[in-house]
Design an enzyme around this catalytic site. Structure first.
Site, PDB file in Angstrom:
ATOM      1  N   ASN A  10       0.883  -1.169   0.000  1.00  0.00           N
ATOM      2  CA  ASN A  10       0.000   0.000   0.000  1.00  0.00           C
ATOM      3  C   ASN A  10       0.922   1.220   0.000  1.00  0.00           C
ATOM      4  OD1 ASN A  10      -1.786   2.056   0.484  1.00  0.00           O
ATOM      5  ND2 ASN A  10      -2.701   1.134   2.323  1.00  0.00           N
ATOM      6  N   ARG A  76      -2.424  -2.022  -3.540  1.00  0.00           N
ATOM      7  CA  ARG A  76      -3.627  -1.219  -3.333  1.00  0.00           C
ATOM      8  C   ARG A  76      -3.503   0.040  -4.192  1.00  0.00           C
ATOM      9  NH1 ARG A  76      -5.171   3.031   1.012  1.00  0.00           N
ATOM     10  NH2 ARG A  76      -7.409   3.138   0.722  1.00  0.00           N
ATOM     11  N   GLU A 368      -8.019  -5.314   5.161  1.00  0.00           N
ATOM     12  CA  GLU A 368      -7.840  -4.981   3.745  1.00  0.00           C
ATOM     13  C   GLU A 368      -6.676  -5.740   3.124  1.00  0.00           C
ATOM     14  OE1 GLU A 368      -8.513  -0.816   5.142  1.00  0.00           O
ATOM     15  OE2 GLU A 368      -9.058  -0.489   3.044  1.00  0.00           O
TER      16      GLU A 368
END
Ligand code: ADP
Length: 385
Positions: A10, A76, A368
């Site tokens: 991310n 992400r 996530e």
């Protein structure tokens, strides 16, 4: 193959969060974060340097990324624009398309692009993009369209996209499992309440509304973001204070929300102040709850019937008083909290509604990284069939 880990990245403009995990077992083999990337006097010049630090960090934890059997890297990506509605294997063309979306997400997508470039140079495995907007690509036109001139909206891809989609999808699936019913038959509302906050309405597993819009600024009150304001506020601030668009963007994204109203963006600090009788903290809490009620009521009307209301992310998972406040006075609509269940602390998904209440109220921890790892693995498996 199936025990091989996926690296989930991310990458933000100045940070890189990473987690190495096995999608099937949810086993986390290593994780961490590199911050202050590219900032003045930071030893981490760019995302390539951050990637190197990550590998050193893994090595120190006894994980050698060259020999661990890395299956894939899942990235992400905040904004997928109008075209990315599913996880996508990243090639040069896809990377170009993500770059092309930078005007829609100038604060978020450049970091993802740098992260992808650095990771592709380092790891010779499939790279997959998981878009925060993808789950909301199903919003019906009536929900996704802003009431502005049609040509302008089409030309510049101006519409409501929604964000936090990976979390809303993961939580809605986990909530269906929790209540032991088919996703396809459930009407759900998910409240993702972290630093950023968003709500969604989901019919049969398909998102039909969400509170964020073109950018993550719309909707609920957040840690530092205002959420909904009168768009005329921009004109007022410009006319009266001479503020530039950049100033106003910073004001609404970084200096508003709980921070703007009460001086603190962390909900735990807000609660400490509220407990001492701090009037600004109490008002901030009340505004936060008022906005949530507003959305829950609106989504109830859109769905026509509600089966499950789920709370997730830092505030939603941990703040029992907030959960009570959101449904306070709504008994006649079917919302009844069981105080004992609601106050019990736990890290697993659980119902907190009263036994037999028409609407299940659930606390569902979001994850996530696991969702990204699983979607990455699922995409690659479907391609090898
Ligand atoms: P992010 O959006 O950055 O992922 P999180 O989901 O971690 O954020 O949520 C951060 C928020 O959750 C903060 O406002 C924090 O105060 C709140 N929070 C975290 N843990 C708790 C807790 N134990 N009790 C109450 N609030 C908490």
């Amino acid at each position: 193959m199936s025990e091989a880990p996926v690296l989930v990245l991310n990458a933000g403009s100045s940070s890189l969060k990473y987690q190495l995990l096995v999608p099937e077992t949810a086993e986390v083999q290593a994780k961490g974060i590199v911050e202050r990337i590219g900032e003045a006097e930071s030893p981490v010049a760019d995302h390539a340097a951050a990637m190197q630090m990550m590998e050193d960090d893994f090595a120190a934890a006894g994980v050698d990324l060259d020999t661990v059997g890395l299956r894939a890297v899942g990235h992400r990506v905040v904004h997928g624009g109008p075209d990315f509605s599913d996880p996508t294997v990243i090639d040069d063309d896809v990377l170009d398309e993500i770059k092309d979306l930078i005007p829609l997400a100038p604060l978020h997508n450049p970091g993802a692009v740098s992260g992808i470039e650095a990771a592709r140079a380092e790891f010779d495995v499939p790279h997959v993009a998981i878009f925060d907007t993808a789950f909301f690509s199903t919003l019906p036109p009536a929900a996704a369209t802003y009431a502005i001139p049609r040509d302008l909206a089409q030309k510049y891809r101006i519409r409501r996209y929604g964000f936090h989609g990976t979390s809303h999808q993961y939580v809605s699936r986990a909530a269906a499992e929790l209540v032991g019913r088919d996703l396809g038959e459930l009407n759900q509302i998910v409240l993702h309440l972290g630093n950023g906050c968003s709500a969604s309405a989901i019919r049969g597993g398909v998102a039909v509304e969400t509170s964020m819009g073109l950018t993550p600024l719309q909707g609920l009150v957040m840690g530092t973001r205002s959420g909904d304001v009168d768009p005329g506020l921009h004109t007022f601030l410009h006319n009266e204070l001479g503020m530039s668009i950049g100033d106003i963007d910073t004001l609404l994204n970084k200096q508003s929300g709980l921070k703007g109203m009460a001086g603190v963006n962390d909900f735990r600090e807000l609660e400490e102040r509220r407990a001492t009788g701090d009037e600004a903290a109490q008002l901030a809490f009340d505004v936060y709850v008022h906005r949530l009620k507003h959305y829950v009521g609106a989504y109830l009307a859109l769905l026509g019937r509600l089966d499950v209301l789920s709370f997730t992310a830092g505030v939603g998972e941990n703040n029992a008083a907030l959960r009570v406040a959101v449904v306070d006075g709504l008994d006649s609509l079917g919302f009844q909290v069981d105080p004992e269940l609601n106050n019990a602390r736990s890290k697993v998904a659980r119902a907190v509604s009263a036994d037999g209440a028409p609407i299940k109220i659930a606390v569902v921890p979001t994850n996530e990284e696991l969702a990204i790892a699983r979607e990455t693995a699922a995409l690659l498996e479907s391609r090898s069939d």
